[in-house]
Design a protein around this motif. Structure first.
Motif, PDB file in Angstrom:
ATOM      1  N   GLU A 163     -10.497 -48.064  65.582  1.00 28.35           N
ATOM      2  CA  GLU A 163     -10.473 -47.589  64.206  1.00 28.35           C
ATOM      3  C   GLU A 163      -9.071 -47.111  63.846  1.00 28.35           C
ATOM      4  O   GLU A 163      -8.686 -45.982  64.164  1.00 28.35           O
ATOM      5  CB  GLU A 163     -11.489 -46.467  64.020  1.00 28.35           C
ATOM      6  N   VAL A 164      -8.339 -47.976  63.180  1.00 31.20           N
ATOM      7  CA  VAL A 164      -6.949 -47.705  62.798  1.00 31.20           C
ATOM      8  C   VAL A 164      -6.832 -46.422  61.985  1.00 31.20           C
ATOM      9  O   VAL A 164      -5.941 -45.609  62.211  1.00 31.20           O
ATOM     10  CB  VAL A 164      -6.379 -48.911  62.012  1.00 31.20           C
ATOM     11  N   GLU A 165      -7.754 -46.229  61.047  1.00 31.83           N
ATOM     12  CA  GLU A 165      -7.701 -45.084  60.136  1.00 31.83           C
ATOM     13  C   GLU A 165      -7.742 -43.748  60.875  1.00 31.83           C
ATOM     14  O   GLU A 165      -7.187 -42.758  60.406  1.00 31.83           O
ATOM     15  CB  GLU A 165      -8.859 -45.133  59.128  1.00 31.83           C
ATOM     16  N   LYS A 166      -8.407 -43.701  62.020  1.00 25.68           N
ATOM     17  CA  LYS A 166      -8.504 -42.444  62.774  1.00 25.68           C
ATOM     18  C   LYS A 166      -7.203 -42.100  63.503  1.00 25.68           C
ATOM     19  O   LYS A 166      -6.930 -40.940  63.755  1.00 25.68           O
ATOM     20  CB  LYS A 166      -9.657 -42.517  63.776  1.00 25.68           C
ATOM     21  N   LEU A 167      -6.423 -43.113  63.846  1.00 29.01           N
ATOM     22  CA  LEU A 167      -5.183 -42.875  64.587  1.00 29.01           C
ATOM     23  C   LEU A 167      -3.998 -42.572  63.665  1.00 29.01           C
ATOM     24  O   LEU A 167      -3.120 -41.789  64.020  1.00 29.01           O
ATOM     25  CB  LEU A 167      -4.861 -44.072  65.490  1.00 29.01           C
ATOM     26  N   ILE A 168      -3.990 -43.143  62.486  1.00 30.45           N
ATOM     27  CA  ILE A 168      -2.851 -43.013  61.572  1.00 30.45           C
ATOM     28  C   ILE A 168      -2.421 -41.557  61.337  1.00 30.45           C
ATOM     29  O   ILE A 168      -1.223 -41.270  61.398  1.00 30.45           O
ATOM     30  CB  ILE A 168      -3.111 -43.749  60.241  1.00 30.45           C
ATOM     31  N   PRO A 169      -3.328 -40.611  61.108  1.00 32.06           N
ATOM     32  CA  PRO A 169      -2.880 -39.227  60.861  1.00 32.06           C
ATOM     33  C   PRO A 169      -2.141 -38.585  62.040  1.00 32.06           C
ATOM     34  O   PRO A 169      -1.443 -37.594  61.863  1.00 32.06           O
ATOM     35  CB  PRO A 169      -4.183 -38.464  60.589  1.00 32.06           C
ATOM     36  N   HIS A 170      -2.251 -39.149  63.229  1.00 26.29           N
ATOM     37  CA  HIS A 170      -1.615 -38.572  64.415  1.00 26.29           C
ATOM     38  C   HIS A 170      -0.237 -39.176  64.698  1.00 26.29           C
ATOM     39  O   HIS A 170       0.461 -38.729  65.603  1.00 26.29           O
ATOM     40  CB  HIS A 170      -2.522 -38.750  65.635  1.00 26.29           C
ATOM     41  N   LEU A 171       0.126 -40.189  63.930  1.00 18.96           N
ATOM     42  CA  LEU A 171       1.411 -40.862  64.142  1.00 18.96           C
ATOM     43  C   LEU A 171       2.493 -40.182  63.319  1.00 18.96           C
ATOM     44  O   LEU A 171       2.219 -39.545  62.323  1.00 18.96           O
ATOM     45  CB  LEU A 171       1.299 -42.339  63.748  1.00 18.96           C
ATOM     46  N   GLY A 172       3.725 -40.347  63.776  1.00 23.73           N
ATOM     47  CA  GLY A 172       4.831 -39.744  63.035  1.00 23.73           C
ATOM     48  C   GLY A 172       6.089 -39.679  63.842  1.00 23.73           C
ATOM     49  O   GLY A 172       6.510 -40.661  64.426  1.00 23.73           O
ATOM     50  N   SER A 173       6.645 -38.503  63.929  1.00 25.38           N
ATOM     51  CA  SER A 173       7.942 -38.309  64.548  1.00 25.38           C
ATOM     52  C   SER A 173       7.979 -38.688  66.023  1.00 25.38           C
ATOM     53  O   SER A 173       8.759 -39.526  66.435  1.00 25.38           O
ATOM     54  CB  SER A 173       8.375 -36.852  64.379  1.00 25.38           C
ATOM     55  N   GLU A 174       7.108 -38.067  66.830  1.00 28.88           N
ATOM     56  CA  GLU A 174       7.160 -38.292  68.276  1.00 28.88           C
ATOM     57  C   GLU A 174       6.195 -39.354  68.779  1.00 28.88           C
ATOM     58  O   GLU A 174       6.357 -39.873  69.878  1.00 28.88           O
ATOM     59  CB  GLU A 174       6.878 -36.986  69.028  1.00 28.88           C
ATOM     60  N   LEU A 175       5.158 -39.662  68.024  1.00 22.19           N
ATOM     61  CA  LEU A 175       4.143 -40.622  68.453  1.00 22.19           C
ATOM     62  C   LEU A 175       4.071 -41.767  67.457  1.00 22.19           C
ATOM     63  O   LEU A 175       3.928 -41.536  66.262  1.00 22.19           O
ATOM     64  CB  LEU A 175       2.777 -39.936  68.555  1.00 22.19           C
ATOM     65  N   GLN A 176       4.194 -42.984  67.957  1.00 20.67           N
ATOM     66  CA  GLN A 176       4.112 -44.159  67.098  1.00 20.67           C
ATOM     67  C   GLN A 176       3.300 -45.241  67.791  1.00 20.67           C
ATOM     68  O   GLN A 176       3.362 -45.374  69.014  1.00 20.67           O
ATOM     69  CB  GLN A 176       5.505 -44.686  66.775  1.00 20.67           C
ATOM     70  N   ALA A 177       2.530 -45.984  67.008  1.00 20.85           N
ATOM     71  CA  ALA A 177       1.759 -47.116  67.525  1.00 20.85           C
ATOM     72  C   ALA A 177       2.267 -48.374  66.845  1.00 20.85           C
ATOM     73  O   ALA A 177       2.447 -48.395  65.626  1.00 20.85           O
ATOM     74  CB  ALA A 177       0.270 -46.919  67.253  1.00 20.85           C
ATOM     75  N   VAL A 178       2.514 -49.394  67.642  1.00 19.61           N
ATOM     76  CA  VAL A 178       3.037 -50.651  67.113  1.00 19.61           C
ATOM     77  C   VAL A 178       2.296 -51.827  67.729  1.00 19.61           C
ATOM     78  O   VAL A 178       1.815 -51.757  68.856  1.00 19.61           O
ATOM     79  CB  VAL A 178       4.553 -50.800  67.384  1.00 19.61           C
ATOM     80  N   SER A 179       2.245 -52.903  66.960  1.00 23.54           N
ATOM     81  CA  SER A 179       1.630 -54.128  67.467  1.00 23.54           C
ATOM     82  C   SER A 179       2.741 -55.063  67.938  1.00 23.54           C
ATOM     83  O   SER A 179       2.923 -56.148  67.407  1.00 23.54           O
ATOM     84  CB  SER A 179       0.779 -54.787  66.377  1.00 23.54           C
ATOM     85  N   GLY A 180       3.499 -54.602  68.900  1.00 22.62           N
ATOM     86  CA  GLY A 180       4.633 -55.358  69.411  1.00 22.62           C
ATOM     87  C   GLY A 180       4.195 -56.553  70.238  1.00 22.62           C
ATOM     88  O   GLY A 180       3.073 -56.609  70.732  1.00 22.62           O
ATOM     89  N   PRO A 181       5.097 -57.506  70.401  1.00 23.76           N
ATOM     90  CA  PRO A 181       4.772 -58.734  71.123  1.00 23.76           C
ATOM     91  C   PRO A 181       4.640 -58.563  72.639  1.00 23.76           C
ATOM     92  O   PRO A 181       3.899 -59.292  73.279  1.00 23.76           O
ATOM     93  CB  PRO A 181       5.937 -59.657  70.785  1.00 23.76           C
ATOM     94  N   CYS A 182       5.379 -57.595  73.199  1.00 20.37           N
ATOM     95  CA  CYS A 182       5.340 -57.395  74.649  1.00 20.37           C
ATOM     96  C   CYS A 182       5.980 -56.052  74.994  1.00 20.37           C
ATOM     97  O   CYS A 182       6.683 -55.459  74.170  1.00 20.37           O
ATOM     98  CB  CYS A 182       6.065 -58.530  75.381  1.00 20.37           C
ATOM     99  N   PHE A 183       5.721 -55.605  76.201  1.00 23.48           N
ATOM    100  CA  PHE A 183       6.238 -54.313  76.659  1.00 23.48           C
ATOM    101  C   PHE A 183       7.753 -54.234  76.540  1.00 23.48           C
ATOM    102  O   PHE A 183       8.302 -53.247  76.051  1.00 23.48           O
ATOM    103  CB  PHE A 183       5.802 -54.062  78.109  1.00 23.48           C
ATOM    104  N   GLU A 184       8.455 -55.262  76.976  1.00 25.75           N
ATOM    105  CA  GLU A 184       9.921 -55.223  76.997  1.00 25.75           C
ATOM    106  C   GLU A 184      10.500 -55.026  75.592  1.00 25.75           C
ATOM    107  O   GLU A 184      11.448 -54.262  75.405  1.00 25.75           O
ATOM    108  CB  GLU A 184      10.496 -56.504  77.612  1.00 25.75           C
ATOM    109  N   ALA A 185       9.941 -55.713  74.609  1.00 24.66           N
ATOM    110  CA  ALA A 185      10.430 -55.595  73.239  1.00 24.66           C
ATOM    111  C   ALA A 185      10.211 -54.179  72.707  1.00 24.66           C
ATOM    112  O   ALA A 185      11.104 -53.599  72.069  1.00 24.66           O
ATOM    113  CB  ALA A 185       9.737 -56.612  72.338  1.00 24.66           C
ATOM    114  N   VAL A 186       9.045 -53.616  72.970  1.00 25.31           N
ATOM    115  CA  VAL A 186       8.736 -52.264  72.508  1.00 25.31           C
ATOM    116  C   VAL A 186       9.631 -51.245  73.208  1.00 25.31           C
ATOM    117  O   VAL A 186      10.200 -50.353  72.565  1.00 25.31           O
ATOM    118  CB  VAL A 186       7.239 -51.946  72.720  1.00 25.31           C
ATOM    119  N   ALA A 187       9.769 -51.374  74.525  1.00 27.98           N
ATOM    120  CA  ALA A 187      10.594 -50.435  75.292  1.00 27.98           C
ATOM    121  C   ALA A 187      12.053 -50.477  74.830  1.00 27.98           C
ATOM    122  O   ALA A 187      12.682 -49.427  74.637  1.00 27.98           O
ATOM    123  CB  ALA A 187      10.492 -50.750  76.779  1.00 27.98           C
ATOM    124  N   HIS A 188      12.580 -51.668  74.630  1.00 30.06           N
ATOM    125  CA  HIS A 188      13.968 -51.820  74.186  1.00 30.06           C
ATOM    126  C   HIS A 188      14.167 -51.186  72.812  1.00 30.06           C
ATOM    127  O   HIS A 188      15.139 -50.456  72.589  1.00 30.06           O
ATOM    128  CB  HIS A 188      14.349 -53.306  74.157  1.00 30.06           C
TER     129      HIS A 188
END
Length: 135
Positions: A17-42
């Motif tokens: 449930e995307v809507e439940k997670l959105i209020p917790h995202l922001g400065s220190e915590l972010q969720a992304v639909s990245g293609p792979c671990f390396e791309a997100v980490a970089h």
């Protein structure tokens, strides 16, 4: 869950449930639909460094991560490209492993296997995330 560099932890999670997670995202915590671990980490490393150097374009490390991963200086466009979706996403926390574990428990999120890129594909994503520096 992997500490990429001190102060950046990345894990994959399944989001029902995307809507439940959105209020917790922001400065220190972010969720992304990245293609792979390396791309997100970089992208996370570049986001952190941009704040250390004062070259950030976004107001928060989470926002900077989004624009770096998407390769777009526009946050709205970045969210459309790599923002949180239903299914497997990468959760990036600018903090410690212990703190992220607490957040996962609090939010009831289960870790998922992280996908790795082959080196040539990863190189393409590294170039995209670095491109924001010159835009």
């Amino acid at each position: 869950m992997e500490e990429v560099v001190p102060g950046i932890v990345v894990t994959a999670v399944y989001v029902d449930e995307v809507e439940k997670l959105i209020p917790h995202l922001g400065s220190e915590l972010q969720a992304v639909s990245g293609p792979c671990f390396e791309a997100v980490a970089h992208s996370a490393i570049l986001a952190k460094r941009s704040f250390e150097r004062g070259t950030n374009r976004a107001k928060t490390p989470g926002g900077e991560l989004l624009i770096r991963l998407a390769g777009s200086p526009q946050i709205k466009e970045a969210i459309k490209k790599v923002g949180l979706t239903k299914g497997v996403n990468y959760l990036v926390f600018f903090g410690s492993k212990g703190e992220l574990k607490e957040i996962l428990e609090k939010l009831g999120l289960k870790e998922a296997p992280m996908q790795n890129c082959d080196p040539e594909r990863a190189k393409k994503y590294f170039e995209i995330s670095a491109l924001v520096e010159v835009l």
